[in-house]
Scaffold this active site. Sequence first.
Site, PDB file in Angstrom:
ATOM      1  N   ARG A  75     -19.443  12.543  44.669  1.00  0.00           N
ATOM      2  CA  ARG A  75     -18.893  13.349  45.604  1.00  0.00           C
ATOM      3  C   ARG A  75     -17.903  14.489  44.985  1.00  0.00           C
ATOM      4  O   ARG A  75     -16.892  14.619  45.767  1.00  0.00           O
ATOM      5  CB  ARG A  75     -18.556  12.703  46.848  1.00  0.00           C
ATOM      6  CG  ARG A  75     -18.494  13.689  48.216  1.00  0.00           C
ATOM      7  CD  ARG A  75     -17.884  12.821  49.362  1.00  0.00           C
ATOM      8  NE  ARG A  75     -18.631  11.642  49.710  1.00  0.00           N
ATOM      9  CZ  ARG A  75     -18.122  10.375  49.931  1.00  0.00           C
ATOM     10  NH1 ARG A  75     -16.738  10.558  49.976  1.00  0.00           N
ATOM     11  NH2 ARG A  75     -18.927   9.222  49.914  1.00  0.00           N
ATOM     12  N   SER A  76     -17.976  14.743  43.792  1.00  0.00           N
ATOM     13  CA  SER A  76     -17.046  15.608  43.314  1.00  0.00           C
ATOM     14  C   SER A  76     -17.162  16.910  44.169  1.00  0.00           C
ATOM     15  O   SER A  76     -18.073  17.508  44.732  1.00  0.00           O
ATOM     16  CB  SER A  76     -17.412  15.881  41.808  1.00  0.00           C
ATOM     17  OG  SER A  76     -18.491  16.724  41.624  1.00  0.00           O
TER      18      SER A  76
ATOM     19  N   CYS B  70     -23.809  26.394  40.221  1.00  0.00           N
ATOM     20  CA  CYS B  70     -25.010  26.488  39.307  1.00  0.00           C
ATOM     21  C   CYS B  70     -25.680  25.108  39.482  1.00  0.00           C
ATOM     22  O   CYS B  70     -27.029  25.170  39.667  1.00  0.00           O
ATOM     23  CB  CYS B  70     -24.676  26.775  38.096  1.00  0.00           C
ATOM     24  SG  CYS B  70     -23.929  28.400  37.762  1.00  0.00           S
TER      25      CYS B  70
ATOM     26  N   ASP C 281     -19.861   7.670  46.771  1.00  0.00           N
ATOM     27  CA  ASP C 281     -18.776   8.001  45.984  1.00  0.00           C
ATOM     28  C   ASP C 281     -17.982   6.507  45.816  1.00  0.00           C
ATOM     29  O   ASP C 281     -18.460   5.540  46.556  1.00  0.00           O
ATOM     30  CB  ASP C 281     -17.953   9.029  46.616  1.00  0.00           C
ATOM     31  CG  ASP C 281     -16.959   9.573  45.310  1.00  0.00           C
ATOM     32  OD1 ASP C 281     -17.707  10.137  44.409  1.00  0.00           O
ATOM     33  OD2 ASP C 281     -16.017   9.737  45.358  1.00  0.00           O
ATOM     34  N   ILE C 282     -17.228   6.379  44.979  1.00  0.00           N
ATOM     35  CA  ILE C 282     -16.608   5.272  44.594  1.00  0.00           C
ATOM     36  C   ILE C 282     -15.730   4.636  46.017  1.00  0.00           C
ATOM     37  O   ILE C 282     -15.680   3.288  45.965  1.00  0.00           O
ATOM     38  CB  ILE C 282     -15.563   5.193  43.474  1.00  0.00           C
ATOM     39  CG1 ILE C 282     -15.015   4.161  43.080  1.00  0.00           C
ATOM     40  CG2 ILE C 282     -14.375   6.182  43.835  1.00  0.00           C
ATOM     41  CD1 ILE C 282     -14.487   4.178  41.593  1.00  0.00           C
TER      42      ILE C 282
END
Length: 281
Positions: free
Chosen positions: A155-156, A120, A178-179
């Site tokens: 970047r989950s 979603c 990302d980290i």
Amino acid sequence: VSQKDTKPKLVGFLANDDIYAEKYAQSSSKHLAEAGLAFELRQVPRESLEDEIRQANTDDNVSGILVYYPVYGDDRDQKLQDLVDPTKDVEGLNVVYNGKLYNNDRFLDGEKTRKAILPCTPLAVVKVLDHIGVYNHTLPYGDHLRGKTIAVVNRSEVVGRPLAALLANDGAKVYSIDINDIQIYERDQKASINSHTATKTDFKPEDVIPLCDVVITGVPTAAYKMPTRLLKPGVVAVNFASVRNFEPEVKDVASIYVPSVGKVTVSMLQRNLLRLFNYQH
């Protein structure tokens, strides 16, 4: 919906104490009710969540299932995503839909009559970018972002990575930040399915952010701020995090600034629920 004998029903499972997840649940309930769709929020201990999902999978009265993540914040969340029946997965996070997304396969059947479900929030960001003119519809379908350079900060597996993949599959060069590192997502023109590739780099944000036409942030902590000084003049800035990731000065630099996509996300939730409901009936 009004022409159906039965109404779609979405069941949401809240198994964490995230206040933003609870707000999303409240927003979902309100907007689904306004659209004539039923919503039931079930707050359960996370130790019971697997059994609750299995029961909802087999309940004919449940049209869609939504789990508010993170639950554990590790690989166990992926197991929960894959436990949801694909025919009821409104978030499109099941392995079936993940495979379709990352392979740039947009349909569930060979006849191309049933589209795969997309997550979603990533879908909401795509719709926002399309609405504000980032997508170029004079280019061929599937190539509407050709020539665009985009950064996605986060970047989950739930939002950031699928969003970067969607944008790359539409032709953009995407810096996935990302980290731990920065990866480049680009479509592989030589691949038979024309899906994207991910390449690790040694770049730092200050190397790539100034190159980007669009910068999208989704870092779930108020302490993180995207430095305005790095942004290209005229950039399109979009924030999908529950907190504001851009500094107030972003409005002085960006041609368009979108501080939230929450309402569009709920609309995509409704769309996915109706699509699954129609597939079931």
